[in-house]
Design a protein around this motif. Structure first.
Motif, PDB file in Angstrom:
ATOM      1  N   GLY A 229      21.033  59.588 -41.406  1.00 53.38           N
ATOM      2  CA  GLY A 229      20.167  59.601 -40.289  1.00 53.38           C
ATOM      3  C   GLY A 229      19.353  60.889 -40.100  1.00 53.38           C
ATOM      4  O   GLY A 229      18.307  60.857 -39.600  1.00 53.38           O
TER       5      GLY A 229
ATOM      6  N   ASP B 171      11.602  57.768 -38.247  1.00 51.72           N
ATOM      7  CA  ASP B 171      11.469  56.303 -38.368  1.00 51.72           C
ATOM      8  C   ASP B 171      12.483  55.861 -39.657  1.00 51.72           C
ATOM      9  O   ASP B 171      12.103  55.560 -40.637  1.00 51.72           O
TER      10      ASP B 171
ATOM     11  N   LEU C 206      14.019  52.939 -39.695  1.00 54.97           N
ATOM     12  CA  LEU C 206      13.891  51.423 -39.998  1.00 54.97           C
ATOM     13  C   LEU C 206      12.921  51.522 -41.117  1.00 54.97           C
ATOM     14  O   LEU C 206      12.961  50.666 -42.157  1.00 54.97           O
TER      15      LEU C 206
ATOM     16  N   ALA D  91      23.037  56.245 -38.157  1.00 56.57           N
ATOM     17  CA  ALA D  91      22.042  56.554 -37.081  1.00 56.57           C
ATOM     18  C   ALA D  91      22.582  57.036 -35.837  1.00 56.57           C
ATOM     19  O   ALA D  91      23.633  56.326 -35.174  1.00 56.57           O
TER      20      ALA D  91
ATOM     21  N   HIS E  87      17.948  56.930 -31.367  1.00 58.42           N
ATOM     22  CA  HIS E  87      17.396  55.614 -31.812  1.00 58.42           C
ATOM     23  C   HIS E  87      17.665  54.654 -30.404  1.00 58.42           C
ATOM     24  O   HIS E  87      18.943  54.000 -30.804  1.00 58.42           O
TER      25      HIS E  87
ATOM     26  N   GLU F  99      15.052  49.150 -29.769  1.00 59.10           N
ATOM     27  CA  GLU F  99      14.276  49.353 -30.885  1.00 59.10           C
ATOM     28  C   GLU F  99      14.890  48.951 -32.125  1.00 59.10           C
ATOM     29  O   GLU F  99      14.293  48.464 -33.151  1.00 59.10           O
ATOM     30  N   ILE F 100      16.131  49.604 -32.209  1.00 61.62           N
ATOM     31  CA  ILE F 100      16.770  49.276 -33.305  1.00 61.62           C
ATOM     32  C   ILE F 100      17.077  47.966 -33.607  1.00 61.62           C
ATOM     33  O   ILE F 100      17.191  47.374 -34.936  1.00 61.62           O
TER      34      ILE F 100
ATOM     35  N   HIS G  24      15.864  46.060 -36.809  1.00 62.22           N
ATOM     36  CA  HIS G  24      17.001  45.471 -37.600  1.00 62.22           C
ATOM     37  C   HIS G  24      16.823  44.054 -37.907  1.00 62.22           C
ATOM     38  O   HIS G  24      16.778  43.333 -38.982  1.00 62.22           O
TER      39      HIS G  24
ATOM     40  N   LEU H 266      23.524  48.297 -40.551  1.00 63.73           N
ATOM     41  CA  LEU H 266      23.506  49.672 -39.458  1.00 63.73           C
ATOM     42  C   LEU H 266      24.511  50.103 -39.089  1.00 63.73           C
ATOM     43  O   LEU H 266      25.436  49.560 -38.660  1.00 63.73           O
TER      44      LEU H 266
ATOM     45  N   LEU I 188      26.143  53.270 -37.395  1.00 63.41           N
ATOM     46  CA  LEU I 188      25.966  54.176 -36.057  1.00 63.41           C
ATOM     47  C   LEU I 188      27.006  55.214 -35.943  1.00 63.41           C
ATOM     48  O   LEU I 188      28.273  55.141 -36.138  1.00 63.41           O
TER      49      LEU I 188
ATOM     50  N   LEU J 157      23.188  46.705 -27.931  1.00 59.91           N
ATOM     51  CA  LEU J 157      22.819  46.010 -29.013  1.00 59.91           C
ATOM     52  C   LEU J 157      23.046  44.332 -28.786  1.00 59.91           C
ATOM     53  O   LEU J 157      22.412  43.672 -29.456  1.00 59.91           O
TER      54      LEU J 157
ATOM     55  N   ARG K  72      26.997  45.850 -38.543  1.00 64.96           N
ATOM     56  CA  ARG K  72      26.888  46.996 -37.939  1.00 64.96           C
ATOM     57  C   ARG K  72      28.387  47.639 -38.217  1.00 64.96           C
ATOM     58  O   ARG K  72      29.443  47.105 -38.298  1.00 64.96           O
TER      59      ARG K  72
END
Length: 285
Positions: free
Chosen positions: A40, A45, A47, A67, A72, A76-77, A81, A94, A96, A124, A136
């Motif tokens: 990350g 950006d 993604l 990330a 983030h 948006e994630i 995704h 993903l 995290l 999420l 994730r």
């Protein structure tokens, strides 16, 4: 989540020239690697960087490792995704991380790692396009965060750990949750050169409190953490030598309960370590 048994973790797969990244990712796909991981770093950006790799490949998974939840926004994630999964055959993973107190304070929040991650996972789950737990992972190191990862994500992606750590994580998590450790590797048979290369990369992390505490929990001492890391520490968290030596460490993680191990080539000089990745591809069989 289909990661295969072995992947590549690479800063260069995010930071190099985009055309070089695409060409290299396509070759790595053909060589049989199970997943490509990239860090990350400071945000950005992330993604779009995932999409560059997904677009260039046909089969392997692309994983963010990891990330920061402070850089983030969850909404948006989740949207990004979901689009990547729909477009590229559900190959995006993903990862995290809750980062450290400095990152939380920079975002204007106190640092309460387990609660902070729990809220982010709630966001999420509630997003218009939720990120399923099976897609994730968490960069968990301590037992409480590992517990949370097992409850609310597909599993864990720990950094700078030994096979003994992997065994302890498997014992805690039981069967089912994914354990996908990061493994630094140096393709160098000379002990002094290999350890010097490892220290050049890992030394900075030894001064970070959350990594230092993790290493102390793994049985290393304050003396091991000093001066860039003792030989004992370096040998414990970095695999060095020839391909057979790297393969022995890979097998040790798998025998301890890892589902997937991602290899980060360090000490290879500037640019893509493509010759080393080609050599190590023998370990994907």
């Amino acid at each position: 989540m289909q990661l295969g048994s072995t992947g590549i973790w690479s800063i260069e797969l995010r930071m190099a020239d985009p055309s070089e990244i695409a060409d290299t990712a396509a070759e790595l796909d053909d060589l049989g690697w199970g997943a490509l991981w990239f860090p990350g770093l400071g945000g950005g950006d992330i993604l779009a960087d995932s999409e560059r790799l997904l677009r260039a490949t046909r089969r392997l998974a692309v994983a963010i490792g990891v990330a920061s939840i402070w850089r983030h926004p969850a909404g948006e994630i989740a949207v990004g995704h979901a689009r990547l999964q729909e477009t590229y055959g559900r190959r995006h993973v993903l990862g995290l991380g809750v980062s450290d107190p400095a990152a939380a304070h920079a975002a204007g929040h106190p640092y309460r790692p387990r609660a902070d991650m729990g809220r982010y996972l709630d966001d999420l789950d509630r997003a218009p396009a939720p990120v399923p737990p099976a897609e994730r992972l968490m960069a968990a190191l301590g037992p409480r965060m590992t517990e949370l990862a097992g409850q609310r994500t597909a599993g864990v992606h720990p950094f700078m750990v030994t096979p003994d750590y992997t065994a302890a994580a498997r014992k805690q998590l039981g069967d089912g949750p994914v354990i996908a450790p990061y493994q630094a590797v140096v393709l160098e048979r000379d002990p002094a050169k290999a350890r010097a290369a490892a220290r050049d990369f890992l030394g900075v992390f030894l001064g970070m409190d959350h990594y230092a505490r993790s290493l102390l929990r793994q049985g290393f001492t304050e003396r091991d953490l000093a001066a860039g890391g003792s030989d004992r520490l370096i040998d414990g968290v970095v695999a060095w030598g020839d391909v057979d030596d790297i393969g022995a460490r890979l097998r040790a993680h798998h025998q301890a309960g890892a589902d997937h191990v991602c290899l980060h080539v360090v000490g290879a000089g500037p640019g893509m370590p493509l010759p080393q990745w080609r050599e190590l591809a023998a370990l994907t069989a």
